[in-house]
Design a protein around this motif. Structure first.
Motif, mmCIF file in Angstrom:
data_model
loop_
_atom_site.group_PDB
_atom_site.id
_atom_site.type_symbol
_atom_site.label_atom_id
_atom_site.label_comp_id
_atom_site.label_asym_id
_atom_site.label_seq_id
_atom_site.Cartn_x
_atom_site.Cartn_y
_atom_site.Cartn_z
ATOM 1 N N TYR A 182 20.715 37.304 43.672
ATOM 2 C CA TYR A 182 21.268 35.965 43.518
ATOM 3 C C TYR A 182 22.478 35.894 42.594
ATOM 4 O O TYR A 182 23.188 34.904 42.595
ATOM 5 C CB TYR A 182 20.186 35.015 43.009
ATOM 6 N N MET A 183 22.681 36.888 41.756
ATOM 7 C CA MET A 183 23.846 36.850 40.875
ATOM 8 C C MET A 183 25.095 37.240 41.657
ATOM 9 O O MET A 183 25.097 38.215 42.397
ATOM 10 C CB MET A 183 23.664 37.805 39.688
ATOM 11 N N ARG A 184 26.147 36.461 41.501
ATOM 12 C CA ARG A 184 27.395 36.784 42.190
ATOM 13 C C ARG A 184 28.045 38.034 41.587
ATOM 14 O O ARG A 184 28.129 38.165 40.371
ATOM 15 C CB ARG A 184 28.363 35.605 42.118
ATOM 16 N N LYS A 185 28.527 38.924 42.436
ATOM 17 C CA LYS A 185 29.141 40.174 41.974
ATOM 18 C C LYS A 185 30.658 40.102 41.959
ATOM 19 O O LYS A 185 31.330 40.981 41.468
ATOM 20 C CB LYS A 185 28.704 41.335 42.874
ATOM 21 N N GLN A 186 31.205 39.044 42.564
ATOM 22 C CA GLN A 186 32.652 38.964 42.728
ATOM 23 C C GLN A 186 33.390 39.080 41.400
ATOM 24 O O GLN A 186 34.368 39.824 41.280
ATOM 25 C CB GLN A 186 33.005 37.640 43.415
ATOM 26 N N ALA A 187 32.900 38.390 40.375
ATOM 27 C CA ALA A 187 33.571 38.431 39.073
ATOM 28 C C ALA A 187 33.545 39.830 38.476
ATOM 29 O O ALA A 187 34.510 40.266 37.826
ATOM 30 C CB ALA A 187 32.908 37.444 38.115
ATOM 31 N N TYR A 188 32.448 40.560 38.711
ATOM 32 C CA TYR A 188 32.328 41.917 38.167
ATOM 33 C C TYR A 188 33.255 42.865 38.929
ATOM 34 O O TYR A 188 33.854 43.775 38.338
ATOM 35 C CB TYR A 188 30.875 42.379 38.235
#
Length: 245
Positions: A182-188
């Motif tokens: 559920y955590m978005r990975k785009q920012a990482y």
């Protein structure tokens, strides 16, 4: 890849044992008693089979307290699928009261992590992060991350950023990891790409092409994707070079 194969084999075994072939006759209550006994003895799959049989008997069984309690038991024994249930966001949601009750939820996921559920490790890390216990949060996030679960890597990056530790390796691991939740990975991926990690640039480009960030929707931006493929190619990623056109 190995983890995915193991999961598929486990699912196949689950379906074979839980769902009878056409025309096969057996005593459902007897089989259920066997699975419940196995679950009580510490077999996570026995818990899963019992849940499946309940659902075959009653399609609404997932709403019952009995079902919730069985998923709690299965999660504590390390069954990833049962731990996932407590991240459910749809309505109605019989799992929400457990998820909101830290005194019930945290011991369950700590136990599940000890029994090698990467989902449970991430859940435990998130609980400790919210409590401000950064040492335990990092430890549980690291266990999840090292097992390949990208949410664990993302949480590890959060802990490192919060405590002043260089999170670059965790940004990269969060972007590269498999089984995103559920955590978005785009920012990482953005952060890791900015730090000149070629695979992260390509992964980010793929997100913009597909309009998916793990299991979650995101914007489709073809021009941005082309720019990122160019950057990844320039950094030496041959797959990105093949995707530019």
């Amino acid at each position: 890849m190995r983890g995915m194969i193991r999961s598929l084999l486990a699912l196949f075994a689950f379906l074979v044992l839980a769902v009878p072939a056409q025309g096969q006759i057996y005593d459902v209550e007897e089989r259920l008693a066997e699975h419940l006994a196995a679950c009580e003895a510490g077999d996570k799959w026995g818990c899963g089979y019992a849940i499946a049989l309940w659902q075959r008997q009653d399609a609404m069984s997932w709403l019952l307290e009995r079902n919730v309690n069985m998923h709690m038991r299965a999660c504590s024994l390390g069954l990833d699928g049962s731990c996932w249930k407590f991240e459910r966001r749809l309505e109605p949601n019989p799992y929400a009261p457990v998820r909101a009750d830290r005194e019930r939820f945290l011991p369950m996921v700590v136990s599940g992590c000890e029994n090698r559920s990467t989902m449970a490790c991430w859940q435990a890390a998130s609980e400790y992060y919210e409590l401000g216990d950064m040492d335990r949060a990092w430890d549980y996030a690291d266990r999840s991350c090292r097992a390949g679960f990208s949410d664990g890597c993302a949480r590890r990056a959060d802990v490192e950023a919060t405590t002043g530790v260089d999170p670059q390796a965790s940004y990269i691991a969060a972007c590269h990891g498999n089984r995103p939740g559920y955590m978005r990975k785009q920012a990482y991926c953005e952060a890791a790409c900015t730090m000149s990690d070629a695979v992260s640039c390509r992964t980010l480009a793929d997100m913009y092409v597909r309009g998916r960030d793990g299991y979650q929707p995101t914007d489709r931006r073809e021009r941005r994707a082309v720019e990122l493929y160019e950057r990844a190619c320039g950094l030496g990623d041959s797959e990105a070079c093949n995707r530019r056109g």
